[in-house]
Design a protein around this motif. Structure first.
Motif, mmCIF file in Angstrom:
data_model
loop_
_atom_site.group_PDB
_atom_site.id
_atom_site.type_symbol
_atom_site.label_atom_id
_atom_site.label_comp_id
_atom_site.label_asym_id
_atom_site.label_seq_id
_atom_site.Cartn_x
_atom_site.Cartn_y
_atom_site.Cartn_z
ATOM 1 N N ASN A 24 -1.678 1.224 -6.580
ATOM 2 C CA ASN A 24 -0.353 1.061 -5.987
ATOM 3 C C ASN A 24 0.706 0.749 -7.047
ATOM 4 O OD1 ASN A 24 -0.854 1.472 -3.103
ATOM 5 N ND2 ASN A 24 -2.122 -0.363 -3.263
ATOM 6 N N ASN A 53 1.228 10.365 -8.199
ATOM 7 C CA ASN A 53 1.899 10.691 -6.939
ATOM 8 C C ASN A 53 0.838 11.114 -5.935
ATOM 9 O OD1 ASN A 53 3.352 11.738 -4.808
ATOM 10 N ND2 ASN A 53 4.731 12.962 -6.077
ATOM 11 N N PRO A 54 0.646 10.340 -4.854
ATOM 12 C CA PRO A 54 -0.404 10.677 -3.882
ATOM 13 C C PRO A 54 -0.271 12.083 -3.306
ATOM 14 C CG PRO A 54 0.473 8.492 -3.456
ATOM 15 C CD PRO A 54 1.372 9.113 -4.487
ATOM 16 N N SER A 55 0.948 12.580 -3.196
ATOM 17 C CA SER A 55 1.169 13.900 -2.594
ATOM 18 C C SER A 55 1.123 15.035 -3.610
ATOM 19 C CB SER A 55 2.521 13.924 -1.866
ATOM 20 O OG SER A 55 3.590 13.697 -2.772
ATOM 21 N N ASP A 107 0.845 -1.191 0.000
ATOM 22 C CA ASP A 107 0.000 0.000 0.000
ATOM 23 C C ASP A 107 0.882 1.243 0.000
ATOM 24 O OD1 ASP A 107 -1.860 1.966 0.292
ATOM 25 O OD2 ASP A 107 -2.714 1.226 2.167
ATOM 26 N N LEU A 108 0.777 2.037 -1.036
ATOM 27 C CA LEU A 108 1.594 3.245 -1.179
ATOM 28 C C LEU A 108 0.748 4.510 -1.232
ATOM 29 C CD1 LEU A 108 3.986 1.898 -4.001
ATOM 30 C CD2 LEU A 108 4.466 2.016 -1.540
ATOM 31 N N THR A 109 -0.499 4.401 -0.822
ATOM 32 C CA THR A 109 -1.453 5.500 -1.023
ATOM 33 C C THR A 109 -1.260 6.670 -0.057
ATOM 34 O OG1 THR A 109 -3.056 4.406 0.422
ATOM 35 C CG2 THR A 109 -3.199 3.954 -1.951
ATOM 36 N N GLN A 110 -0.463 6.502 0.981
ATOM 37 C CA GLN A 110 -0.199 7.579 1.944
ATOM 38 C C GLN A 110 -1.503 8.131 2.550
ATOM 39 O OE1 GLN A 110 2.521 10.570 0.336
ATOM 40 N NE2 GLN A 110 3.544 9.022 -0.916
ATOM 41 N N ASN A 111 -2.445 7.239 2.775
ATOM 42 C CA ASN A 111 -3.730 7.588 3.391
ATOM 43 C C ASN A 111 -4.592 8.521 2.544
ATOM 44 O OD1 ASN A 111 -3.298 6.046 5.804
ATOM 45 N ND2 ASN A 111 -1.979 7.689 6.579
ATOM 46 N N VAL A 112 -4.261 8.656 1.279
ATOM 47 C CA VAL A 112 -5.107 9.416 0.362
ATOM 48 C C VAL A 112 -6.251 8.512 -0.082
ATOM 49 C CG1 VAL A 112 -5.225 10.639 -1.849
ATOM 50 C CG2 VAL A 112 -3.154 10.792 -0.434
ATOM 51 N N ILE A 162 1.566 4.035 -8.594
ATOM 52 C CA ILE A 162 2.410 4.842 -7.708
ATOM 53 C C ILE A 162 3.840 4.323 -7.745
ATOM 54 C CG2 ILE A 162 2.819 5.539 -5.322
ATOM 55 C CD1 ILE A 162 -0.226 5.301 -4.875
ATOM 56 N N GLN A 163 3.987 2.999 -7.662
ATOM 57 C CA GLN A 163 5.319 2.384 -7.687
ATOM 58 C C GLN A 163 6.079 2.738 -8.963
ATOM 59 O OE1 GLN A 163 5.797 -1.938 -8.480
ATOM 60 N NE2 GLN A 163 6.715 -2.033 -6.441
#
Length: 282
Positions: A208, A217-219, A116-121, A211-212
């Motif tokens: 994910n 980019n979640p941010s 999980d790479l979503t950074q809580n988004v 993102i990888q």
């Protein structure tokens, strides 16, 4: 000549004579058109912003050469198209894509082996970001000329005479090539895309993985954070060429975005500088 066209021509004359406010109004009238064309042609917001600045500066410095022989937007599009066809600084010029590559990645990408790479988004937000990014980047699978034809016909809905004038081909040739390109895009969507066709690819399942691979980019969300432009304000190029009802027309890349603030500020700073003399001296 209608009143709007006459008023715009009058503004161009004033701008050429050195009227800064008139020049700002002229540039504001076309900057969103230029940015959206650049975004579809180049694939990323960053590259589109750079190209938009270059193109708008060309419009300013060549303003005195506008002879009122066509619509002003057509003249601007011609400058933009010529610039973008030769633009080599964008990411996909160095790393070109193809439908074969895209299809292979959809079929064989290891989407389930990623943490999980979503950074809580919110995943719904990231899925929408991926969909909009994917449908825009997918255009890079087309060669430059085909991409131009597809974008002019499907997004800006330029009629065949106007589009042919911009591209330097006959209206008949434009219609034939647009039909072939739309069919090619629709065929790919139908085979692979689960959002618009019968394929297995679903944006929500590939967040994910995307993102990888630095596709989103979640941010930093370019598409979902961007301001949208009302479609009617963008369709003043020409009435729709024809009814388009295949999958390619439902392609959601056709959302229209306002020029990012950084580029708007760049143009304001330029127009407030002494460089304005280039308009009168061009």
């Amino acid at each position: 000549m209608d009143k709007n066209t006459e008023a715009l021509f009058d503004l161009v004359e004033k701008a050429t004579a050195g009227d800064r406010e008139a020049l700002e109004t002229v540039i504001l009238s076309v900057q969103d058109l230029v940015f959206n064309l650049s975004l579809r042609m180049l694939g990323t917001f960053a590259d589109a912003e750079d190209a938009t600045q270059d193109i708008l500066l060309k419009v300013i410095t060549h303003l005195s050469s506008f002879k009122k022989e066509s619509a002003f937007s057509t003249w601007v599009f011609r400058i933009a198209v010529n610039h973008l066809k030769n633009y080599k600084k964008h990411m996909f010029a160095k790393h070109p894509l193809s439908f074969e590559f895209y299809g292979e990645d959809i079929k064989n990408g290891s989407i389930h082996d990623v943490p999980d790479l979503t950074q809580n988004v919110e995943k719904t937000v990231l899925a929408e970001e991926l969909k909009l990014s994917c449908t825009n980047v997918m255009l890079q699978c087309l060669d430059t000329d085909s991409r131009l034809i597809f974008v002019l016909g499907t997004m800006f809905q330029a009629d065949s005479r106007i589009a042919g004038e911009i591209l330097g081909i006959s209206p008949e040739a434009y219609r034939k090539r647009l039909s072939r390109v739309r069919q090619k895009m629709a065929q790919f969507l139908s085979e692979y895309c689960g959002e618009y066709g019968n394929g297995t690819c679903r944006c929500a399942n590939r967040i994910n993985y995307a993102i990888q691979n630095h596709r989103i980019n979640p941010s930093h969300q370019d598409y979902t954070a961007a301001d949208e432009v009302a479609r009617q304000t963008m369709l003043d190029v020409k009435e729709a060429m024809e009814e388009i009802d295949d999958l390619a027309q439902s392609f959601s890349f056709a959302k229209l975005y306002a020029t990012p603030e950084q580029t708007r500020q760049f143009m304001k700073d330029f127009l407030n500088s002494t460089s304005l003399s280039v308009v009168k001296n061009a």
